[in-house]
Write a protein that holds these residues in place. Structure first.
Motif, PDB file in Angstrom:
ATOM      1  N   CYS A   6       0.858  -1.185   0.000  1.00  0.00           N
ATOM      2  CA  CYS A   6       0.000   0.000   0.000  1.00  0.00           C
ATOM      3  C   CYS A   6       0.899   1.243   0.000  1.00  0.00           C
ATOM      4  N   HIS A   7       0.305   2.419  -0.051  1.00  0.00           N
ATOM      5  CA  HIS A   7       1.096   3.649  -0.156  1.00  0.00           C
ATOM      6  C   HIS A   7       2.017   3.864   1.039  1.00  0.00           C
ATOM      7  N   CYS A   8       1.510   3.609   2.244  1.00  0.00           N
ATOM      8  CA  CYS A   8       2.309   3.902   3.442  1.00  0.00           C
ATOM      9  C   CYS A   8       3.216   2.742   3.846  1.00  0.00           C
ATOM     10  N   GLY A   9       3.001   1.570   3.265  1.00  0.00           N
ATOM     11  CA  GLY A   9       3.856   0.429   3.581  1.00  0.00           C
ATOM     12  C   GLY A   9       3.394  -0.403   4.758  1.00  0.00           C
ATOM     13  N   ALA A  10       2.265  -0.037   5.368  1.00  0.00           N
ATOM     14  CA  ALA A  10       1.770  -0.811   6.519  1.00  0.00           C
ATOM     15  C   ALA A  10       1.288  -2.195   6.100  1.00  0.00           C
ATOM     16  N   CYS A  70      -6.145  -0.560   3.737  1.00  0.00           N
ATOM     17  CA  CYS A  70      -5.167  -0.153   4.755  1.00  0.00           C
ATOM     18  C   CYS A  70      -5.792   0.876   5.695  1.00  0.00           C
ATOM     19  N   THR A  72      -4.282   2.912   7.543  1.00  0.00           N
ATOM     20  CA  THR A  72      -3.502   4.149   7.615  1.00  0.00           C
ATOM     21  C   THR A  72      -3.665   5.002   6.368  1.00  0.00           C
ATOM     22  N   CYS A  73      -3.432   4.422   5.195  1.00  0.00           N
ATOM     23  CA  CYS A  73      -3.415   5.247   3.980  1.00  0.00           C
ATOM     24  C   CYS A  73      -4.651   5.063   3.100  1.00  0.00           C
TER      25      CYS A  73
HETATM   26 ZN   LIG Z   1      -1.115   1.907   3.934  1.00  0.00          ZN
END
Ligand SMILES: [Zn+2]
Length: 114
Positions: A6-10, A70, A72-73
């Motif tokens: 995902c964009h934030c890497g989580a 995700c 987060t993002c």
């Molecule tokens: Zn994310």
């Protein structure tokens, strides 16, 4: 192996497969809004890192599929079957590296009408 994130890497995914030749743009009511491009695998081919906790799950309609986003993002990363014996899951190819997506052919499916 293909990796996706995902964009934030989580949420990261390690996929035991070659780069997809085709990806599916599904026109059903949820996918057309999410804008996902789906590639399909057997769940044993896809390692989700972490296994749980980083995504929120959306169930709708017949509630057979968990749509994972995700926390987060907000990227929609994958869907997995509620019935864990079902041998298929979907990964959003938009989480893969851009070269992988650029090399794939996009197929369009109207999807269910609802
Ligand atoms: Zn994310």
């Amino acid at each position: 192996m293909i990796t996706a994130s995902c964009h934030c890497g989580a949420v990261r995914m390690e996929i035991d497969a070659e780069a997809p030749e085709t990806v599916l743009s599904c026109g059903c009511s949820i996918c057309r809004r999410k804008g996902g491009l789906w590639t399909y695998y057997e769940p044993r081919q896809v390692k989700i890192i972490p296994e749980s906790g980083a995504t929120s799950i959306y169930l709708w309609g017949d509630k057979m599929l968990e749509h994972h986003t995700c926390k987060t993002c907000g990227c929609t990363t994958h869907w997995s079957p509620v019935d864990k014996t079902y041998p298929r899951m979907g990964v959003n190819a938009r989480m893969m590296e851009p070269e992988i997506l650029a090399a794939a052919t996009v197929r369009h499916s109207p999807g269910p009408t609802e």
